[in-house]
Design a protein around this motif. Structure first.
Motif, PDB file in Angstrom:
ATOM      1  N   VAL A 132     -12.591   0.587 -45.313  1.00 16.63           N
ATOM      2  CA  VAL A 132     -11.540   1.399 -44.203  1.00 16.63           C
ATOM      3  C   VAL A 132     -10.714   1.888 -45.086  1.00 16.63           C
ATOM      4  CG1 VAL A 132     -11.421  -0.609 -43.093  1.00 16.63           C
ATOM      5  CG2 VAL A 132      -9.818  -0.757 -44.799  1.00 16.63           C
ATOM      6  N   VAL A 142      -8.631  -1.560 -35.971  1.00 19.41           N
ATOM      7  CA  VAL A 142      -9.797  -1.763 -37.384  1.00 19.41           C
ATOM      8  C   VAL A 142      -9.573  -2.546 -37.482  1.00 19.41           C
ATOM      9  CG1 VAL A 142      -9.715  -0.903 -39.658  1.00 19.41           C
ATOM     10  CG2 VAL A 142     -10.070   0.770 -37.032  1.00 19.41           C
ATOM     11  N   VAL A 180     -17.630   3.715 -35.979  1.00 20.49           N
ATOM     12  CA  VAL A 180     -18.120   3.310 -37.158  1.00 20.49           C
ATOM     13  C   VAL A 180     -19.505   3.222 -37.115  1.00 20.49           C
ATOM     14  CG1 VAL A 180     -19.394   0.241 -37.331  1.00 20.49           C
ATOM     15  CG2 VAL A 180     -16.912   1.111 -35.649  1.00 20.49           C
ATOM     16  N   ASP A 210     -13.830   5.958 -38.930  1.00 19.44           N
ATOM     17  CA  ASP A 210     -12.679   4.010 -39.196  1.00 19.44           C
ATOM     18  C   ASP A 210     -12.950   3.319 -40.196  1.00 19.44           C
ATOM     19  OD1 ASP A 210     -10.874   5.765 -37.143  1.00 19.44           O
ATOM     20  OD2 ASP A 210     -12.393   5.454 -35.808  1.00 19.44           O
ATOM     21  N   VAL A 211     -14.412   2.906 -39.820  1.00 18.94           N
ATOM     22  CA  VAL A 211     -14.722   1.752 -40.684  1.00 18.94           C
ATOM     23  C   VAL A 211     -16.174   2.014 -40.839  1.00 18.94           C
ATOM     24  CG1 VAL A 211     -15.280  -0.771 -40.354  1.00 18.94           C
ATOM     25  CG2 VAL A 211     -13.950   0.107 -39.123  1.00 18.94           C
ATOM     26  N   LEU A 231     -12.944   5.119 -31.401  1.00 16.64           N
ATOM     27  CA  LEU A 231     -13.221   3.576 -32.782  1.00 16.64           C
ATOM     28  C   LEU A 231     -14.093   4.439 -33.595  1.00 16.64           C
ATOM     29  CD1 LEU A 231     -11.774   1.861 -34.745  1.00 16.64           C
ATOM     30  CD2 LEU A 231     -13.893  -0.262 -33.561  1.00 16.64           C
TER      31      LEU A 231
END
Length: 308
Positions: free
Chosen positions: A276, A285, A95, A142-143, A93
């Protein structure tokens, strides 16, 4: 069928404003860039750029195709990361976060995330919203934990993948001043009462906000310091350099000798949220977003501004 490489070239031409600069960025010759654009126009049956001695500008068709190119790039980046996850056997992930959000909201959320999804490999990138939101559109993260003040999100609405903004927190600004200041005992302050005071800032956007407010109120603030860290700015306040505007979330840890007083109506605030891409449906997520909501709830309860 539209060639993905030609879309990539068009994106670069749009970004750089000329065939020559796009060619340099892509490590191609200007002639090759021109040929890609000409081939794209033939396949579409429409011009995508207008050429002039001052460079190139996108036509309406070109703007539509650049939006499509951004969507394609984001989807390919997302798909590539998903395949890499399969190969690595571990969920990853990425971020992006602004500094004070990363310091005060993200750690607790990541602890809950890794508890719910053991083995998740998390990659963090520090970035302001004007950088993190484009990274999200491009599929590089992803975020994006981001914020905006009284203007729109800096995410280039109208082109590329659709960004979903999930509000998390209204983060009001406070005037930070020494406890010995004559106005330190007030329950609320109007910024116009501080028109003759010097200022230091922990963020360029809070400085921009004060300048806009001051212009409407008819005064020009004296700025003696601009930093990119709210704790640094508060340390300068403690040293007697000037006053500061600081969001609630960034009022910790406490700096001895200082007082934070809310700003009166129209009370300025940062609008903090998670961005997102729509329709991804990634459970990791979703868990992070929910964990951020819990972090925000905890930050609000323990905020020094709320404790008074």
């Amino acid at each position: 069928m539209i060639d993905v490489q030609r879309l990539r070239v068009l994106r670069s031409v749009s970004e750089h404003g000329s065939f020559n600069r796009a060619a340099t960025a892509l490590r191609m010759t200007p002639s090759a860039v021109s040929q890609h654009i000409a081939a794209l126009e033939r396949s579409l049956g429409a011009r995508v750029v207008d050429r002039s001695t001052r460079g190139v500008t996108l036509t309406r068709a070109g703007r539509i195709m650049v939006g499509a190119a951004e969507s394609v790039a984001a989807e390919l980046a997302h798909a590539t990361r998903m395949v890499e996850r399969l190969g690595a056997g571990r969920t990853q992930l990425a971020v992006a976060t602004f500094t004070s959000g990363g310091r005060h909201l993200l750690p607790g959320a990541l602890t809950r995330l890794t508890s719910a999804h053991p083995g998740t490999v998390v990659h963090i990138r520090e970035a302001e919203p004007e950088d993190s939101l484009p990274l999200l559109r491009e599929g590089a993260v992803d975020v994006a934990l981001a914020y905006h003040f009284d203007g729109p999100l800096p995410c280039g609405q109208g082109s590329g993948p659709e960004v979903e903004w999930i509000p998390l927190l209204e983060d009001p600004l406070h005037v930070v001043l020494p406890e010995t200041h004559p106005l330190a005992g007030r329950g609320v302050l109007d910024i116009t009462e501080l028109a003759d005071e010097p200022w230091v800032f922990g963020c360029l956007k809070t400085e921009a906000y004060l300048r806009r407010y001051a212009e409407r109120a008819g005064f020009s603030p004296e700025v003696r310091g601009t930093t990119t860290d709210y704790f640094f700015a508060r340390s300068l306040v403690a040293a007697g350099v000037g006053l500061s505007l600081v969001p609630s979330v960034a009022l910790v840890p406490h700096v001895p000798g200082l007082r934070a007083v809310p700003v009166g109506p129209p009370a300025p605030a940062r609008h903090v949220g998670a961005a997102v891409l729509r329709r991804r449906g990634d459970p990791v997520v979703s868990t992070l977003v929910e964990s951020l909501r819990q972090s925000v709830a905890g930050a609000v309860k323990t905020s020094p501004a709320r404790a008074r």
